[in-house]
Design a protein around this motif. Structure first.
Motif, PDB file in Angstrom:
ATOM      1  N   THR A 166       0.828  -1.208   0.000  1.00 10.14           N
ATOM      2  CA  THR A 166       0.000   0.000   0.000  1.00 10.14           C
ATOM      3  C   THR A 166       0.855   1.246   0.000  1.00 10.14           C
ATOM      4  N   ASP A 167       0.224   2.316  -0.410  1.00  8.99           N
ATOM      5  CA  ASP A 167       0.823   3.640  -0.363  1.00  8.99           C
ATOM      6  C   ASP A 167      -0.180   4.527   0.349  1.00  8.99           C
ATOM      7  N   GLN A 168       0.192   5.085   1.499  1.00  9.09           N
ATOM      8  CA  GLN A 168      -0.745   5.878   2.271  1.00  9.09           C
ATOM      9  C   GLN A 168      -0.770   7.320   1.790  1.00  9.09           C
ATOM     10  N   ILE A 169      -1.940   7.935   1.864  1.00 10.29           N
ATOM     11  CA  ILE A 169      -2.096   9.347   1.551  1.00 10.29           C
ATOM     12  C   ILE A 169      -2.621  10.026   2.807  1.00 10.29           C
ATOM     13  N   PHE A 170      -1.866  10.935   3.344  1.00 13.02           N
ATOM     14  CA  PHE A 170      -2.244  11.590   4.582  1.00 13.02           C
ATOM     15  C   PHE A 170      -3.056  12.841   4.262  1.00 13.02           C
ATOM     16  N   LEU A 171      -4.238  12.935   4.845  1.00 14.68           N
ATOM     17  CA  LEU A 171      -5.157  14.004   4.497  1.00 14.68           C
ATOM     18  C   LEU A 171      -5.406  14.984   5.637  1.00 14.68           C
ATOM     19  N   SER A 172      -4.681  14.859   6.727  1.00 18.03           N
ATOM     20  CA  SER A 172      -4.938  15.735   7.864  1.00 18.03           C
ATOM     21  C   SER A 172      -4.667  17.183   7.472  1.00 18.03           C
ATOM     22  N   ALA A 173      -5.661  18.053   7.660  1.00 14.81           N
ATOM     23  CA  ALA A 173      -5.548  19.453   7.297  1.00 14.81           C
ATOM     24  C   ALA A 173      -5.058  20.245   8.493  1.00 14.81           C
ATOM     25  N   GLY A 174      -4.097  21.089   8.269  1.00 15.90           N
ATOM     26  CA  GLY A 174      -3.580  21.899   9.359  1.00 15.90           C
ATOM     27  C   GLY A 174      -2.414  22.731   8.886  1.00 15.90           C
ATOM     28  N   VAL A 175      -1.726  23.314   9.842  1.00 12.94           N
ATOM     29  CA  VAL A 175      -0.581  24.159   9.544  1.00 12.94           C
ATOM     30  C   VAL A 175       0.582  23.746  10.443  1.00 12.94           C
ATOM     31  N   VAL A 176       1.759  23.653   9.863  1.00 12.98           N
ATOM     32  CA  VAL A 176       2.979  23.323  10.600  1.00 12.98           C
ATOM     33  C   VAL A 176       3.717  24.613  10.910  1.00 12.98           C
ATOM     34  N   PHE A 177       4.201  24.738  12.141  1.00 12.59           N
ATOM     35  CA  PHE A 177       4.997  25.915  12.479  1.00 12.59           C
ATOM     36  C   PHE A 177       6.145  25.513  13.401  1.00 12.59           C
TER      37      PHE A 177
END
Length: 319
Positions: free
Chosen positions: A117-128
């Motif tokens: 499998t190849d995972q697709i991460f969909l978590s929406a957010g902002v990295v700081f």
């Protein structure tokens, strides 16, 4: 799926081997840097693959026995997977399958296959990136985790940091990620950040000692549950006065993660510096303009001024 018989020739074997090699060596390669944490922490139990993603095991199973079919018939190729421990929120994924098929001398079709499998991460957010008031490279892994949580955020994953880098995040200080590695994203190569002749990418220090080594941290904040706003007040305020002013407005002084989320998702834009909960002073610019800092959007920082200095304040109120 209908299987067509093929002659079992040396040419077929070479083609199949090439197909397996080309398909299985599919870790992402980006601008000269590729992330090998999955490769280094994968294992097999003999029945399938076990891939570790930030403490969660993705177990992919196929049957041990060979599958048999007949000319003109259909055959089902089982492929199952599960997470250990079970995930609280679903992840989107793609399933790939490589087949090796040949005709046995008895007329039976033998099929072996590999499933992954190849995972697709969909978590929406902002990295700081975050460092505490006492300066750069002061946090071990456990302190870093607490620092993010104190600012209404969580430690970022590599996938989240990489996506932020793709969106333009450039930060020359190394920071912890939730998998225990230390990395930093560079879009504009320069001497203090790995060298000006190196390609852009996410620089990787690898896994570090979670108690002894100290760095900054990359935090991840998701969409807001409330409202961040700049408190209109006739006077500039000390840190203590700023907290009190928000409370008098039936709110709380905003946290860093909340300000970043408001800037990212709501285009929050205010060219006035204000206190935040951790004692830092920042302001968000969604639409760059003269006298409001650099020409790129972002959350500008004044660092951690002495708390008797006077600024505005950003407050946070639940919906």
């Amino acid at each position: 799926m209908r299987l067509q018989p093929q002659r079992h020739t040396m040419q077929t074997e070479i083609l199949v081997c090439f197909l397996l090699f080309a398909t299985c060596q599919c870790l992402p390669f980006y601008n000269g840097f590729y992330y090998d944490h999955i490769l280094n922490n994968s294992s097999s139990n003999g029945n399938g693959d076990v891939v570790h993603f930030n403490g969660v095991k993705l177990v992919v199973d196929t049957p041990e026995d060979a599958l048999f079919g007949y000319r003109g018939g259909n055959i089902t190729l089982p492929c199952s997977f599960h997470y250990e421990p079970k995930l609280q929120s679903p992840r989107r994924f793609r399933v790939f399958m490589v087949q090796i098929i040949w005709l046995h001398f008895t007329g039976q079709i033998h099929g072996f296959y590999y499933c992954f499998t190849d995972q697709i991460f969909l978590s929406a957010g902002v990295v700081f990136p975050y460092q505490p008031h006492h300066g750069r490279y002061q946090l071990n892994f456990h302190d870093a985790k607490k620092a993010c949580e104190a600012q209404d955020a969580m430690m970022a994953s590599f996938e989240q940091l990489f996506r932020a880098w793709e969106e333009g995040l450039d930060w020359c200080n190394a920071g912890w990620l939730m998998d225990g590695t230390v990395q930093y994203p560079i879009t504009l190569p320069r001497e203090p950040c790995g060298g000006k002749d190196t390609a852009p990418g996410v620089r990787n220090y690898g896994e570090r000692h979670k108690h002894l080594h100290r760095y900054d941290v990359f935090c991840f904040s998701s969409a807001l549950k409330g409202k961040v706003y700049y408190l209109e007040h006739p006077d500039k305020l000390t840190y203590a006065e700023a907290k009190e002013a928000c409370e008098q407005d039936d709110a709380k002084i905003a946290k860093v993660g909340q300000l970043f989320a408001a800037w990212k998702f709501l285009d929050f834009d205010r060219c006035d510096a204000g206190w935040l909960d951790d004692g830092s002073v920042r302001y968000p610019i969604a639409f760059p303009r003269l006298n409001c800092g650099p020409p790129e959007p972002g959350v500008r920082s004044f660092g951690f001024p002495e708390k008797h200095k006077q600024f505005g304040v950003f407050c946070y109120k639940m919906n």
